[in-house]
Design an enzyme around this catalytic site. Structure first.
Site: not given
Ligand code: NHR
Ligand code: GAR
Length: 225
Positions: A115, A117, A144, A152-153, A182
């Site tokens: 991922n 982030h 990162s 998560l993250d 990124e």
């Molecule tokens: N899944 C796992 N198990 N572990 C991680 O480290 C993950 C993952 C899924 C996505 C990306 C992450 C980020 O870069 C990622 C890492 C979405 C949420 C979230 O809260 C949090 C972190 C990330 C992506 N999503 C909500 C949910 O309930 C819904 C948000 C929405 O749909 O608008 O899925 O930040």
């Molecule tokens: C990026 O900045 C990425 O790091 C972030 O969303 C953007 C996606 O941009 N990811 C998250 O926030 C995951 N929760 P993109 O669709 O243009 O690649």
């Protein structure tokens, strides 16, 4: 094209939810030859994601896999896994993918699932990272690339790139500065994996066979290469 170049290309699946600018950076790096890989499928959990158009323009197969209100996370992830495996990628990249993935899914793809982030982990896990970094008065922020684990993250971080936070920054201006970093960082880290230089070994990362003491950090004025 030379046969050696063709056979060594690593197959990538890219998961998106929106704009897909990181996907575009990966596609461009594959096309220019700086990344010895090819995107074999792009999957979005949102139907209108602009990134699906980018993939289609690059002749990459696309799927929109939507969760309806009753869909259990485990069912969604089981279907997602089948869809991914049909395309037999070696690596799976989350690129702005906004759905949390179940433990079973991330365990299945452990060591092959990355991922990007938008924060300097372990700071600012979760959402709204730019807003939170501004509110905290940070002078540095960034992005990162990490292995995805059940936490998560919270998975092992391979590399980070810093940006300065400027006094007049808004959430939008800061997000744009991070996004640009990124687009250089993700293709580089994927290249390290494609070349077999990075491996996940338990919870530590091996770089050229040696345990990494911490992530490779690119400073604010450092070129990513
Ligand atoms: N899944 C796992 N198990 N572990 C991680 O480290 C993950 C993952 C899924 C996505 C990306 C992450 C980020 O870069 C990622 C890492 C979405 C949420 C979230 O809260 C949090 C972190 C990330 C992506 N999503 C909500 C949910 O309930 C819904 C948000 C929405 O749909 O608008 O899925 O930040
Ligand atoms: C990026 O900045 C990425 O790091 C972030 O969303 C953007 C996606 O941009 N990811 C998250 O926030 C995951 N929760 P993109 O669709 O243009 O690649």
């Amino acid at each position: 094209m030379a046969a050696a170049e063709t056979v060594l290309r690593t197959k990538l699946a890219v998961l998106i939810s929106g704009e897909g600018s990181n996907l575009q950076a990966i596609l461009d790096a594959c096309a220019s030859g700086t990344l010895p890989a090819e995107v074999c499928v792009v999957i979005s959990n949102r139907a209108g994601a602009h990134g699906l158009r980018r993939a289609a323009a690059a002749q990459v197969p696309i799927h929109a896999l939507l969760a309806t209100s009753g869909t259990a996370r485990e069912d969604y992830d089981a279907t997602l896994r089948i869809l991914i495996e049909r395309h037999a990628p070696e690596l799976i990249l989350l690129a702005g993918f906004m759905r949390v993935l179940s433990d079973e899914f991330v365990r299945h793809f452990r060591g092959r699932l990355l991922n990007i982030h938008p924060a300097l982990l372990p700071k600012y896990r979760g959402l709204h990272t730019h807003r939170r970094a501004l509110a905290a008065g940070e002078h540095e922020h960034g992005c990162s690339v990490h292995f995805v684990t059940e936490e998560l993250d919270g998975g092992p971080v391979i590399a980070q790139a810093k940006v300065p936070v400027k006094p007049d920054d808004s959430e939008t201006s800061l997000a744009a500065r991070v996004r640009e970093r990124e687009h250089a960082l993700y293709p580089l880290v994927v290249r390290w994996l494609a070349e077999g230089r990075i491996k996940l070994d338990g919870s530590r990362i091996l770089f050229d066979g040696q345990p990494m003491a911490g992530p490779r950090v690119f400073g604010v004025n450092e070129d990513i290469a």
